[in-house]
Design a protein around this motif. Structure first.
Motif, PDB file in Angstrom:
ATOM      1  N   VAL A 145      -8.198 -69.855 -63.618  1.00 30.48           N
ATOM      2  CA  VAL A 145      -8.018 -70.945 -62.651  1.00 30.48           C
ATOM      3  C   VAL A 145      -8.488 -72.282 -63.226  1.00 30.48           C
ATOM      4  O   VAL A 145      -7.966 -73.335 -62.869  1.00 30.48           O
ATOM      5  CB  VAL A 145      -8.707 -70.611 -61.309  1.00 30.48           C
ATOM      6  CG1 VAL A 145     -10.220 -70.667 -61.438  1.00 30.48           C
ATOM      7  CG2 VAL A 145      -8.224 -71.526 -60.203  1.00 30.48           C
ATOM      8  N   ASN A 146      -9.439 -72.255 -64.166  1.00 36.60           N
ATOM      9  CA  ASN A 146      -9.937 -73.477 -64.784  1.00 36.60           C
ATOM     10  C   ASN A 146      -8.897 -74.152 -65.681  1.00 36.60           C
ATOM     11  O   ASN A 146      -9.065 -75.318 -66.053  1.00 36.60           O
ATOM     12  CB  ASN A 146     -11.192 -73.188 -65.606  1.00 36.60           C
ATOM     13  CG  ASN A 146     -12.316 -72.686 -64.743  1.00 36.60           C
ATOM     14  OD1 ASN A 146     -12.593 -73.250 -63.687  1.00 36.60           O
ATOM     15  ND2 ASN A 146     -12.963 -71.619 -65.161  1.00 36.60           N
ATOM     16  N   TYR A 147      -7.859 -73.436 -66.043  1.00 36.01           N
ATOM     17  CA  TYR A 147      -6.836 -73.959 -66.950  1.00 36.01           C
ATOM     18  C   TYR A 147      -5.477 -74.106 -66.268  1.00 36.01           C
ATOM     19  O   TYR A 147      -4.487 -74.446 -66.907  1.00 36.01           O
ATOM     20  CB  TYR A 147      -6.725 -73.033 -68.173  1.00 36.01           C
ATOM     21  CG  TYR A 147      -8.069 -72.909 -68.879  1.00 36.01           C
ATOM     22  CD1 TYR A 147      -8.480 -73.889 -69.788  1.00 36.01           C
ATOM     23  CD2 TYR A 147      -8.932 -71.859 -68.592  1.00 36.01           C
ATOM     24  CE1 TYR A 147      -9.710 -73.808 -70.402  1.00 36.01           C
ATOM     25  CE2 TYR A 147     -10.176 -71.771 -69.200  1.00 36.01           C
ATOM     26  CZ  TYR A 147     -10.562 -72.746 -70.091  1.00 36.01           C
ATOM     27  OH  TYR A 147     -11.790 -72.668 -70.698  1.00 36.01           O
ATOM     28  N   LEU A 148      -5.441 -73.868 -64.974  1.00 34.70           N
ATOM     29  CA  LEU A 148      -4.199 -73.947 -64.203  1.00 34.70           C
ATOM     30  C   LEU A 148      -3.691 -75.381 -64.152  1.00 34.70           C
ATOM     31  O   LEU A 148      -4.436 -76.301 -63.818  1.00 34.70           O
ATOM     32  CB  LEU A 148      -4.439 -73.452 -62.777  1.00 34.70           C
ATOM     33  CG  LEU A 148      -3.244 -73.498 -61.832  1.00 34.70           C
ATOM     34  CD1 LEU A 148      -2.202 -72.459 -62.250  1.00 34.70           C
ATOM     35  CD2 LEU A 148      -3.700 -73.251 -60.411  1.00 34.70           C
ATOM     36  N   ILE A 149      -2.408 -75.570 -64.487  1.00 33.40           N
ATOM     37  CA  ILE A 149      -1.811 -76.918 -64.392  1.00 33.40           C
ATOM     38  C   ILE A 149      -0.584 -76.949 -63.483  1.00 33.40           C
ATOM     39  O   ILE A 149      -0.072 -78.019 -63.193  1.00 33.40           O
ATOM     40  CB  ILE A 149      -1.455 -77.487 -65.784  1.00 33.40           C
ATOM     41  CG1 ILE A 149      -0.459 -76.585 -66.523  1.00 33.40           C
ATOM     42  CG2 ILE A 149      -2.721 -77.716 -66.598  1.00 33.40           C
ATOM     43  CD1 ILE A 149       0.091 -77.188 -67.797  1.00 33.40           C
TER      44      ILE A 149
END
Length: 153
Positions: A145-149
């Motif tokens: 989720v920290n890298y979701l774009i």
């Protein structure tokens, strides 16, 4: 910064404060530090930041494998053709469960090493992701989720 997501990869060398001012906040919310260091943060955000904005910060839903892409939450949408352009180690996106992740800064940190991710740069990695993680939903909730774009259109 201020609930917006920026890709400053091409700006790092030009930043007046140097890399040291940005690197500690990569992949994190740097709003407080940014506002402290800039006398007029709104001016900088209006003048420079728009060209680097790639999305807005949203809370992404965790999808079960059976859920459809159409039920995905809000955010920027991408085509697979757009994702496919990001297939290099210094610019890499993957798709998992219909969501697009910019894993450029995660690949080197991946607990399983870079090898499991590299074949899926610019591609849909859902099948391999599901096979290789004992609890894929936890991995998405706690790490990915920290890298979701965004999501696939």
């Amino acid at each position: 910064l201020h609930d917006k997501v920026y890709d400053v990869t091409t700006y790092l060398d030009d930043h007046p404060g140097g890399l040291i001012a940005i690197v500690p906040y990569m992949g994190k919310d740097g709003t407080k530090a940014f506002d402290r260091k800039h006398p007029d943060p709104t001016d900088v955000l209006n003048r420079i930041a728009p060209q680097f904005q790639i999305g807005v910060l949203v809370t992404a839903p965790v999808l079960a494998p059976s859920e459809t892409q159409a039920s995905a939450g809000p955010g920027r949408t991408f085509t697979m053709a757009e994702v496919a352009k990001h297939d290099q180690k210094n610019d890499c996106w993957i798709v998992v469960r219909g969501h697009v992740y910019d894993v450029t800064h995660f690949v080197a940190k991946h607990p399983g090493g870079t090898i499991p991710i590299m074949p899926f740069l610019g591609r849909d990695a859902t099948s391999a992701f599901e096979r290789r993680h004992q609890n894929p939903t936890d991995v998405i909730t706690n790490t990915a989720v920290n890298y979701l774009i965004g999501k696939i259109a």
